[in-house]
Motif scaffolding. Structure first.
Motif, PDB file in Angstrom:
ATOM      1  N   GLU A   1       4.742   0.732  -8.967  1.00 18.95           N
ATOM      2  CA  GLU A   1       4.452  -0.863  -8.774  1.00 18.95           C
ATOM      3  C   GLU A   1       5.438  -1.891  -9.171  1.00 18.95           C
ATOM      4  OE1 GLU A   1       0.412  -3.497 -10.035  1.00 18.95           O
ATOM      5  OE2 GLU A   1       0.567  -1.450 -10.690  1.00 18.95           O
TER       6      GLU A   1
ATOM      7  N   GLU B   1       5.467  12.703  -4.856  1.00 19.30           N
ATOM      8  CA  GLU B   1       6.160  11.655  -5.741  1.00 19.30           C
ATOM      9  C   GLU B   1       7.584  11.587  -5.259  1.00 19.30           C
ATOM     10  OE1 GLU B   1       6.178  12.498 -10.124  1.00 19.30           O
ATOM     11  OE2 GLU B   1       4.170  12.398 -10.339  1.00 19.30           O
TER      12      GLU B   1
ATOM     13  N   CYS C   1      -1.064   6.130 -15.287  1.00 21.36           N
ATOM     14  CA  CYS C   1      -0.301   6.979 -14.513  1.00 21.36           C
ATOM     15  C   CYS C   1       1.008   6.203 -14.807  1.00 21.36           C
ATOM     16  CB  CYS C   1      -0.813   7.080 -13.179  1.00 21.36           C
ATOM     17  SG  CYS C   1       0.354   7.681 -12.047  1.00 21.36           S
TER      18      CYS C   1
ATOM     19  N   VAL D   1      -1.548  -3.276  -4.080  1.00 17.67           N
ATOM     20  CA  VAL D   1      -1.952  -2.195  -4.962  1.00 17.67           C
ATOM     21  C   VAL D   1      -3.281  -1.963  -4.978  1.00 17.67           C
ATOM     22  CG1 VAL D   1      -1.633  -1.193  -7.369  1.00 17.67           C
ATOM     23  CG2 VAL D   1       0.342  -2.458  -6.167  1.00 17.67           C
TER      24      VAL D   1
ATOM     25  N   ILE E   1      -2.420  10.257  -5.828  1.00 15.25           N
ATOM     26  CA  ILE E   1      -1.968   9.033  -5.353  1.00 15.25           C
ATOM     27  C   ILE E   1      -1.119   8.847  -3.829  1.00 15.25           C
ATOM     28  CG2 ILE E   1      -1.837   8.394  -7.916  1.00 15.25           C
ATOM     29  CD1 ILE E   1       1.265   8.699  -7.403  1.00 15.25           C
TER      30      ILE E   1
ATOM     31  N   LEU F   1       1.059   6.222  -0.902  1.00 20.68           N
ATOM     32  CA  LEU F   1       1.547   4.913  -0.469  1.00 20.68           C
ATOM     33  C   LEU F   1       1.210   4.749   1.088  1.00 20.68           C
ATOM     34  CD1 LEU F   1       4.570   3.245  -1.962  1.00 20.68           C
ATOM     35  CD2 LEU F   1       4.614   3.412   0.368  1.00 20.68           C
TER      36      LEU F   1
ATOM     37  N   PHE G   1      -0.308   0.588  -1.789  1.00 23.38           N
ATOM     38  CA  PHE G   1      -0.151   1.527  -2.538  1.00 23.38           C
ATOM     39  C   PHE G   1      -1.409   1.935  -3.557  1.00 23.38           C
ATOM     40  CE2 PHE G   1       1.340   2.810  -7.159  1.00 23.38           C
ATOM     41  CZ  PHE G   1       1.520   4.175  -7.038  1.00 23.38           C
ATOM     42  N   TYR G   2      -1.921   3.274  -3.506  1.00 22.38           N
ATOM     43  CA  TYR G   2      -3.275   3.621  -3.933  1.00 22.38           C
ATOM     44  C   TYR G   2      -2.948   4.407  -5.224  1.00 22.38           C
ATOM     45  CZ  TYR G   2      -4.742   2.216   0.634  1.00 22.38           C
ATOM     46  OH  TYR G   2      -5.111   1.525   1.619  1.00 22.38           O
ATOM     47  N   ARG G   3      -3.135   3.907  -6.392  1.00 21.37           N
ATOM     48  CA  ARG G   3      -2.711   4.432  -7.603  1.00 21.37           C
ATOM     49  C   ARG G   3      -4.070   4.722  -8.505  1.00 21.37           C
ATOM     50  NH1 ARG G   3      -0.156   0.731 -12.133  1.00 21.37           N
ATOM     51  NH2 ARG G   3      -1.004   2.344 -13.079  1.00 21.37           N
ATOM     52  N   LYS G   4      -3.723   5.504  -9.571  1.00 23.32           N
ATOM     53  CA  LYS G   4      -4.458   6.017 -10.598  1.00 23.32           C
ATOM     54  C   LYS G   4      -4.328   5.288 -11.896  1.00 23.32           C
ATOM     55  CE  LYS G   4      -3.166  10.293 -11.054  1.00 23.32           C
ATOM     56  NZ  LYS G   4      -2.953  11.850 -11.160  1.00 23.32           N
TER      57      LYS G   4
ATOM     58  N   CYS H   1       2.671   5.858 -11.438  1.00 27.20           N
ATOM     59  CA  CYS H   1       2.173   4.797 -10.775  1.00 27.20           C
ATOM     60  C   CYS H   1       2.796   3.506 -11.428  1.00 27.20           C
ATOM     61  CB  CYS H   1       0.708   4.694 -10.925  1.00 27.20           C
ATOM     62  SG  CYS H   1       0.010   6.109 -10.148  1.00 27.20           S
ATOM     63  N   ASP H   2       2.952   3.372 -12.376  1.00 24.88           N
ATOM     64  CA  ASP H   2       3.199   2.223 -13.107  1.00 24.88           C
ATOM     65  C   ASP H   2       4.800   1.844 -12.797  1.00 24.88           C
ATOM     66  OD1 ASP H   2       1.153   1.877 -14.612  1.00 24.88           O
ATOM     67  OD2 ASP H   2       1.891   2.708 -16.486  1.00 24.88           O
TER      68      ASP H   2
END
Length: 86
Positions: A17, A51, A10, A29, A39, A41, A4-7, A13-14
């Motif tokens: 995760e 999303e 966010c 992550v 973002i 996945l 998972f590539y997150r900002k 994103c939270d």
């Protein structure tokens, strides 16, 4: 393994995760720079960027994990005829 590539900072994103941690699946992550706007996945060769795609993937994984855990129950049943347990 799920990646998972997150900002940073966010909310979505939270939530993703937290869901990955709750599902207890192998995942990693990766923090993206704050300047990145997308973002995503990945699992194997599949990539999810929207999303709704990520949410659908997490629902699918959640269902698969539930079924798998139900099949591997560590409960013991009592035979009503003999009263013996496994």
């Amino acid at each position: 393994m799920i990646n998972f590539y997150r900002k940073p900072r966010c909310t979505f994103c939270d939530e993703v995760e937290e869901k990955l941690q709750h599902l207890v699946v192998a995942h990693k992550v990766h923090a993206l720079p704050a300047t990145d706007t997308v973002i995503y996945l990945t699992e194997g060769k599949r990539m999810y960027q929207q999303e709704d795609e990520i949410q659908a993937f997490l629902r699918q994984i959640g269902h698969e994990m539930l079924v798998q855990r139900e099949m591997q129950g560590d409960s013991c049943k009592i035979d009503p005829d003999t009263g013996l347990s496994c």
